[in-house]
Write an enzyme that holds these catalytic residues in place. Structure first.
Site, PDB file in Angstrom:
ATOM      1  N   LYS A   1       0.876  -1.180   0.000  1.00 40.72           N
ATOM      2  CA  LYS A   1       0.000   0.000   0.000  1.00 40.72           C
ATOM      3  C   LYS A   1       0.908   1.223   0.000  1.00 40.72           C
ATOM      4  O   LYS A   1       1.456   1.611   1.034  1.00 40.72           O
ATOM      5  CB  LYS A   1      -0.894  -0.022   1.254  1.00 40.72           C
ATOM      6  CG  LYS A   1      -2.221   0.698   1.124  1.00 40.72           C
ATOM      7  CD  LYS A   1      -2.138   2.183   0.837  1.00 40.72           C
ATOM      8  CE  LYS A   1      -1.801   3.001   2.065  1.00 40.72           C
ATOM      9  NZ  LYS A   1      -1.532   4.432   1.718  1.00 40.72           N
TER      10      LYS A   1
ATOM     11  N   GLU B   1       9.966   1.353  10.800  1.00 41.13           N
ATOM     12  CA  GLU B   1      11.049   2.324  10.612  1.00 41.13           C
ATOM     13  C   GLU B   1      10.390   3.680  10.685  1.00 41.13           C
ATOM     14  O   GLU B   1       9.610   4.045   9.805  1.00 41.13           O
ATOM     15  CB  GLU B   1      11.729   2.080   9.253  1.00 41.13           C
ATOM     16  CG  GLU B   1      13.164   2.586   9.217  1.00 41.13           C
ATOM     17  CD  GLU B   1      13.255   4.008   8.714  1.00 41.13           C
ATOM     18  OE1 GLU B   1      13.206   4.919   9.564  1.00 41.13           O
ATOM     19  OE2 GLU B   1      13.376   4.196   7.502  1.00 41.13           O
TER      20      GLU B   1
ATOM     21  N   CYS C   1      14.071  10.825   6.894  1.00 38.42           N
ATOM     22  CA  CYS C   1      13.973  10.463   8.315  1.00 38.42           C
ATOM     23  C   CYS C   1      15.338  10.493   8.993  1.00 38.42           C
ATOM     24  O   CYS C   1      15.446  10.747  10.184  1.00 38.42           O
ATOM     25  CB  CYS C   1      13.312   9.093   8.471  1.00 38.42           C
ATOM     26  SG  CYS C   1      14.129   7.797   7.535  1.00 38.42           S
TER      27      CYS C   1
ATOM     28  N   GLU D   1       9.916  15.922  15.220  1.00 37.89           N
ATOM     29  CA  GLU D   1      10.405  15.797  13.847  1.00 37.89           C
ATOM     30  C   GLU D   1       9.661  16.773  12.937  1.00 37.89           C
ATOM     31  O   GLU D   1       8.437  16.739  12.864  1.00 37.89           O
ATOM     32  CB  GLU D   1      10.192  14.365  13.340  1.00 37.89           C
ATOM     33  CG  GLU D   1      10.790  14.145  11.971  1.00 37.89           C
ATOM     34  CD  GLU D   1      10.671  12.704  11.502  1.00 37.89           C
ATOM     35  OE1 GLU D   1       9.592  12.120  11.654  1.00 37.89           O
ATOM     36  OE2 GLU D   1      11.667  12.165  10.986  1.00 37.89           O
TER      37      GLU D   1
HETATM   38  P1  ADP Z   1       3.635  10.624   7.048  1.00 42.49           P
HETATM   39  O1  ADP Z   1       3.432  11.541   8.206  1.00 42.49           O
HETATM   40  O2  ADP Z   1       5.049  10.418   6.648  1.00 42.49           O
HETATM   41  O3  ADP Z   1       2.695  10.850   5.897  1.00 42.49           O
HETATM   42  P2  ADP Z   1       2.140   8.332   7.834  1.00 42.49           P
HETATM   43  O4  ADP Z   1       2.585   7.460   8.915  1.00 42.49           O
HETATM   44  O5  ADP Z   1       0.867   9.072   8.014  1.00 42.49           O
HETATM   45  O6  ADP Z   1       3.381   9.240   7.626  1.00 42.49           O
HETATM   46  O7  ADP Z   1       2.037   7.565   6.453  1.00 42.49           O
HETATM   47  C1  ADP Z   1       2.908   6.576   6.018  1.00 42.49           C
HETATM   48  C2  ADP Z   1       2.100   5.486   5.354  1.00 42.49           C
HETATM   49  O8  ADP Z   1       1.196   4.953   6.306  1.00 42.49           O
HETATM   50  C3  ADP Z   1       1.251   5.940   4.175  1.00 42.49           C
HETATM   51  O9  ADP Z   1       1.254   4.923   3.183  1.00 42.49           O
HETATM   52  C4  ADP Z   1      -0.123   6.071   4.783  1.00 42.49           C
HETATM   53  O10 ADP Z   1      -1.181   5.920   3.855  1.00 42.49           O
HETATM   54  C5  ADP Z   1      -0.108   4.907   5.753  1.00 42.49           C
HETATM   55  N1  ADP Z   1      -1.088   5.015   6.851  1.00 42.49           N
HETATM   56  C6  ADP Z   1      -1.563   6.140   7.442  1.00 42.49           C
HETATM   57  N2  ADP Z   1      -2.463   5.819   8.392  1.00 42.49           N
HETATM   58  C7  ADP Z   1      -2.577   4.473   8.424  1.00 42.49           C
HETATM   59  C8  ADP Z   1      -3.331   3.534   9.190  1.00 42.49           C
HETATM   60  N3  ADP Z   1      -4.185   3.930  10.131  1.00 42.49           N
HETATM   61  N4  ADP Z   1      -3.162   2.224   8.953  1.00 42.49           N
HETATM   62  C9  ADP Z   1      -2.293   1.802   8.011  1.00 42.49           C
HETATM   63  N5  ADP Z   1      -1.559   2.629   7.250  1.00 42.49           N
HETATM   64  C10 ADP Z   1      -1.689   3.954   7.428  1.00 42.49           C
END
Ligand code: ADP
Length: 496
Positions: free
Chosen positions: A180, A255, A288, A386
């Site tokens: 995903k 990570e 990161c 961050e």
């Molecule tokens: P960032 O702040 O770097 O955007 P996120 O942690 O929100 O970091 O996003 C990183 C990945 O995690 C993306 O692919 C996002 O769609 C996915 N993501 C965000 N929320 C969820 C969730 N509740 N469950 C699974 N994946 C998620």
């Protein structure tokens, strides 16, 4: 519309499930951070698409697992060949989608994508193993068995690069994959799926479901049919994922973020220190690993600042497709506003803006000037949270004890940089730092044989070499009785 024409090629905007392109009833808009151009409507997956992808991956699992590392490796090498043949296209798509420098994608990132696949394919064939252990004539044989379906959730800052740190070992280990990608950067994974098909990867082995984190992502990590979750992203999302994973006790590899120190000891070469500090603006700070907290010995702070500003002044900000550009845009308006908010609050708290500190008015859009903030309030958010933008802070210290306390004084522990002219001195400091990776007088050197990951809130687990396989595989110990033994072992007699 199921494909969009970009950089002279058609990029499919649908999911890739069981070797087929699958549309969703709903879509989401994808725009380029370079200039806000609308790129296309992307399929918006949810529980139904995730269910179909996990089913396809489960159906493909037995065949892929049974192929063994050699045959799997041959296919992964063919995918790597195709990545190399399509390098220009992949580089251009990724730059349009995430705004990182085209020249970096061409020279460094996309070649690394191919290398990631080749490396893990070869590691499974040649390196994965453990010497048999003897227990009074019994032989312990350790094996790394395929575990099932690996759910991979990836971020937008280095989309295909980071995805292949996961895809490579997962597939080489014999797992099948549901990926995903981040919703802000869906395109390179979609194009990559076509390459897996061309390479002859069996249908269902590699699947991509596009969509939002709280829809497609949440459905994926909660699915009982997956065997592993590998996630790169933010700490709050990792906590949400860990809660979902707890229901099925699905093992997770995380990570996460960082707030890494870049420590300039009093005996450092100032030119080198300034160069390394300016390098922390790489990818417009959306890395990161960035050493965003510059900690400089008070005796050389003035000279360091002069050397730093001279180098920062030489940086060019602009369109990431221009080879002269060093710093591009932030990924998205939401992220840009977040970065600006951090800087505005630090200013309001009385921190000094030495460099930048505001959006780049000449360029407009999502371009934030590379920024250096001095005298931040100790313990304030600008030195603990961050930012993930081109924003560095500078603090001074007097003793090694001071700098170790400052360096270790956040919830993170991803990386650290130490600049010193004296190896013993550098080592004295590095031994006391809590970080997954420490670079002394260098930055960003990454050997896939070495462990990579974060301490404290920066991550769970390590990737690289056998560490990656330890996660994706089911590790098994088979104990063979001495040849000729036919009877059951006498209880208590065989403890090693
Ligand atoms: P960032 O702040 O770097 O955007 P996120 O942690 O929100 O970091 O996003 C990183 C990945 O995690 C993306 O692919 C996002 O769609 C996915 N993501 C965000 N929320 C969820 C969730 N509740 N469950 C699974 N994946 C998620």
């Amino acid at each position: 519309m199921t494909t969009i024409e970009l950089v002279g090629v058609a990029v499919d905007t649908r999911h890739y499930i069981g070797g087929e392109r699958v549309a969703s009833g709903e879509t989401f808009a994808n725009t380029s951070p370079i200039d806000g151009t609308f790129l296309g409507d992307i399929a918006r997956g949810g529980a139904a698409e995730i269910g179909a992808a996990v089913s396809a991956a489960r159906a493909a699992f037995a065949g892929w697992a049974a192929m063994g590392p050699q045959a799997r490796g041959a296919i992964l090498h063919r995918v790597a060949d195709l990545v190399e043949q399509n390098l220009e296209t992949l580089a251009a798509i990724e730059t349009l989608d995430n705004g990182a420098l085209l020249r970096s994608h061409r020279r460094g990132v996309m070649p690394r994508v191919a290398h990631n696949l080749r490396f893990f394919a070869d590691w499974a064939i040649n390196e994965l193993g453990h010497p048999d252990l003897d227990t009074r004539g019994h032989t312990n044989h350790v094996s790394w068995d395929p575990s099932g379906v690996a759910a991979l959730i990836t971020p937008w800052n280095a989309p295909l690069m980071l995805a292949t740190w996961k895809i490579g070992p997962a597939l080489a280990a014999g797992d099948t994959v549901v990926l995903k990608p981040a919703e802000w950067t869906p395109l390179s994974a979609s194009f990559f799926a076509d390459l897996t098909k061309q390479a002859g990867m069996p249908d269902g082995v590699f699947n991509v479901v596009q969509g939002y984190g709280d829809e497609a992502g949440a459905a994926l990590v909660a699915h009982p049919g997956i065997s592993r979750i590998s996630f790169t992203g933010s700490v709050p999302t990792a906590k949400t994922i860990a809660r979902a994973a707890a229901e099925n006790l699905t093992p997770c590899s995380f990570e996460l973020g960082g707030k890494s120190p870049c420590i300039v000891l009093g005996d450092a070469d100032l030119e080198l220190a300034a160069s390394l500090a300016v390098e922390q603006y790489d990818n417009a700070g959306q890395v990161c690993l960035s050493g965003t907290r510059i900690l400089v010995h008070e005796s050389i702070a003035t000279e360091f600042m002069e050397a730093f500003t001279a180098k920062a002044a030489a940086l060019t900000q602009g369109d990431p497709r221009d080879p002269e550009t060093d710093i591009g845009p932030q990924i998205h308006q939401t992220h840009f506003d977040r970065v600006k908010g951090f800087v505005d609050r630090a200013k309001a708290e009385g921190a000094d803006i030495v460099w930048g500190g505001e959006p780049n008015g000449e360029l407009g859009g999502l371009y934030f000037r590379p920024t250096l903030i001095a005298n931040p309030a100790p313990g304030s958010e600008i030195v603990t949270a961050e930012v993930f933008g081109p924003v560095l802070t500078m603090q001074t210290f007097t003793t090694d004890d001071d700098v170790v306390a400052l360096a270790n004084g956040t919830d993170f522990g991803l990386a650290a940089i130490v600049v010193s002219g004296d190896r013993d001195h550098a080592e004295l400091v590095t031994r006391q730092l809590v970080a997954g990776t420490i670079w002394v007088n260098c930055f960003f050197v990454r050997d896939l044989r070495a462990p990579f990951g974060g301490s404290k809130k920066s991550g769970v687990g390590r990737e690289g070499g056998t560490w990656s396989f330890d996660f994706y595989a089911d590790i098994k110990n088979t104990v063979f009785a001495p040849t000729g033994w036919k009877t059951a072992t006498i209880e208590g007699s065989t403890h090693g």
